[in-house]
Design a protein around this motif. Sequence first.
Motif, PDB file in Angstrom:
ATOM      1  N   ASP A  83     -22.714   5.142  21.266  1.00 15.56           N
ATOM      2  CA  ASP A  83     -23.679   6.179  20.889  1.00 15.56           C
ATOM      3  C   ASP A  83     -23.147   7.159  19.842  1.00 15.56           C
ATOM      4  N   ASN A  84     -21.832   7.151  19.598  1.00 18.04           N
ATOM      5  CA  ASN A  84     -21.333   8.097  18.594  1.00 18.04           C
ATOM      6  C   ASN A  84     -21.662   7.647  17.164  1.00 18.04           C
ATOM      7  N   LYS A  85     -22.312   6.490  17.018  1.00 13.09           N
ATOM      8  CA  LYS A  85     -22.753   6.033  15.685  1.00 13.09           C
ATOM      9  C   LYS A  85     -24.219   6.378  15.422  1.00 13.09           C
ATOM     10  N   LEU A  86     -24.900   6.987  16.395  1.00 18.00           N
ATOM     11  CA  LEU A  86     -26.319   7.315  16.218  1.00 18.00           C
ATOM     12  C   LEU A  86     -26.566   8.154  14.964  1.00 18.00           C
ATOM     13  N   VAL A 127     -27.989   1.102  22.540  1.00 14.12           N
ATOM     14  CA  VAL A 127     -26.543   0.919  22.612  1.00 14.12           C
ATOM     15  C   VAL A 127     -26.337  -0.205  23.631  1.00 14.12           C
ATOM     16  N   SER A 128     -25.833  -1.326  23.162  1.00 13.06           N
ATOM     17  CA  SER A 128     -25.697  -2.505  24.026  1.00 13.06           C
ATOM     18  C   SER A 128     -24.423  -2.451  24.854  1.00 13.06           C
ATOM     19  N   SER A 129     -24.541  -2.876  26.115  1.00 21.12           N
ATOM     20  CA  SER A 129     -23.358  -2.920  26.976  1.00 21.12           C
ATOM     21  C   SER A 129     -22.795  -4.341  27.068  1.00 21.12           C
ATOM     22  N   PRO A 134     -25.072  -1.899  12.228  1.00 23.84           N
ATOM     23  CA  PRO A 134     -25.914  -2.255  13.377  1.00 23.84           C
ATOM     24  C   PRO A 134     -26.402  -3.710  13.247  1.00 23.84           C
ATOM     25  N   LEU A 135     -26.794  -4.244  14.374  1.00 26.03           N
ATOM     26  CA  LEU A 135     -27.296  -5.612  14.453  1.00 26.03           C
ATOM     27  C   LEU A 135     -28.777  -5.550  14.805  1.00 26.03           C
ATOM     28  N   VAL A 136     -29.601  -6.320  14.094  1.00 21.34           N
ATOM     29  CA  VAL A 136     -31.010  -6.405  14.462  1.00 21.34           C
ATOM     30  C   VAL A 136     -31.095  -7.125  15.800  1.00 21.34           C
ATOM     31  N   SER A 137     -32.016  -6.699  16.641  1.00 25.31           N
ATOM     32  CA  SER A 137     -32.267  -7.405  17.894  1.00 25.31           C
ATOM     33  C   SER A 137     -33.770  -7.474  18.120  1.00 25.31           C
TER      34      SER A 137
END
Length: 188
Positions: free
Chosen positions: A61-64, A111-113, A127-130
């Motif tokens: 989350d620190n990249k938000l 934010v993926s775990s 970031p990665l598209v999902s």
Amino acid sequence: MLKDEVNKALEIVQAGGMILYPTDTIWGIGCDATNTDAVKKIYQLKQREESKSMIILLDTDNKLQSYITEVPDIAYDLIEFAENPLTLVMPGARNISPALIAADGSVGIRVSSHPFCQQLIQRLRKPLVSTSANISGHASPQYFSKIDQEIINGVDYVVDIDQHSTEAKKPSTIMRLNPNGTFEFIRR
């Protein structure tokens, strides 16, 4: 095994390709979220209107702040304390492909775990598209064996992790979060 799959997927994504990969929710189709050509290929594969935006995944989350102009403080608490995977739709999207930004300037971020997602995003440094691994309008596949062959054949690489799992997964909860901290559920 995980490291090898991250390396293979990284090579494809850096070259502008699409991957089919496991996430902390359902299987996703992904690419570099800053590469508009790659993003458009996903829209074509899914037969999805470009007006229906797709989400992006981060590893932390620190990249938000890198991708949202003003991140409300409550966003960090919502992510930290969410019991289920949570996608936050926030205005002020930036530093990603314009093809991912909704007409109102927002983008959905989760934010993926999942260890694969975290390592790939960390190595990609973007970031990665999902987006769910289905043709637009079809049901989202709960696990790998339910993914349409057209999707499997249409991507550049299928990640060889979790393919035999039959644990039924659900899409993330989606909340729209406004700069003033107010929010509403889009999907629970």
